[in-house]
Design a protein around this motif. Sequence first.
Motif, mmCIF file in Angstrom:
data_model
loop_
_atom_site.group_PDB
_atom_site.id
_atom_site.type_symbol
_atom_site.label_atom_id
_atom_site.label_comp_id
_atom_site.label_asym_id
_atom_site.label_seq_id
_atom_site.Cartn_x
_atom_site.Cartn_y
_atom_site.Cartn_z
ATOM 1 N N GLU A 1 29.489 23.448 48.114
ATOM 2 C CA GLU A 1 28.830 22.805 46.980
ATOM 3 C C GLU A 1 28.024 21.557 47.337
ATOM 4 O OE1 GLU A 1 28.925 23.085 43.300
ATOM 5 O OE2 GLU A 1 29.186 25.158 43.931
ATOM 6 N N HIS B 1 24.523 23.110 48.331
ATOM 7 C CA HIS B 1 23.932 23.967 47.304
ATOM 8 C C HIS B 1 24.759 23.885 46.024
ATOM 9 C CE1 HIS B 1 21.595 27.009 50.014
ATOM 10 N NE2 HIS B 1 20.935 25.899 49.823
ATOM 11 N N GLY C 1 26.250 24.451 42.621
ATOM 12 C CA GLY C 1 26.129 25.519 41.642
ATOM 13 C C GLY C 1 25.583 26.828 42.195
ATOM 14 N N ARG C 2 25.376 26.903 43.505
ATOM 15 C CA ARG C 2 24.834 28.115 44.120
ATOM 16 C C ARG C 2 25.687 28.522 45.311
ATOM 17 N NH1 ARG C 2 19.359 26.721 46.184
ATOM 18 N NH2 ARG C 2 19.554 28.776 47.077
ATOM 19 N N SER D 1 27.207 30.679 48.291
ATOM 20 C CA SER D 1 26.586 31.693 49.144
ATOM 21 C C SER D 1 26.979 33.086 48.676
ATOM 22 C CB SER D 1 27.029 31.506 50.591
ATOM 23 O OG SER D 1 26.564 30.286 51.095
#
Length: 142
Positions: free
Chosen positions: A44, A47, A49-50, A52
């Motif tokens: 986190e 990235h 909220g994204r 892998s």
Amino acid sequence: EQLEEITHAESSIREAREPEACSCDPVTAVGCKEALRIRGGIAENIHPGRPSGFGSVFFLHTLNGFLFALRTCRAPFVDMDPLNSQAYYNASLGNPWEYYFEPVQRRWQSEKELPVRNFTDWEIMFAQHREPWALHVPWSGE
């Protein structure tokens, strides 16, 4: 702290650009300077909220970890953790790698203990976006 992590990652990736001659056997760890723990995807802090995706966690990041290990005289092993493989981690089942694949682990632990370091989030990012030796995919943010 994050700047220190980035600086360290840039330095270690530079080390992989010109691999040193070594006789590291990644299976037995004979001749290896340390072990490299491959933990899964990107956390986190890089990235938000994204997490892998499956392909990145189980293929791109993992295979780049193996390539990095071999280029830098390290013995790789896969030990995915909840933070770096959060979408796939189930505490009752343990290491998500082993849901789908044979273990890649420290088989040499009883014979020779090596210092262990993680393949960091920033090393993953720098490898997949900058390095000709690493695997790249067209959707990796370029």
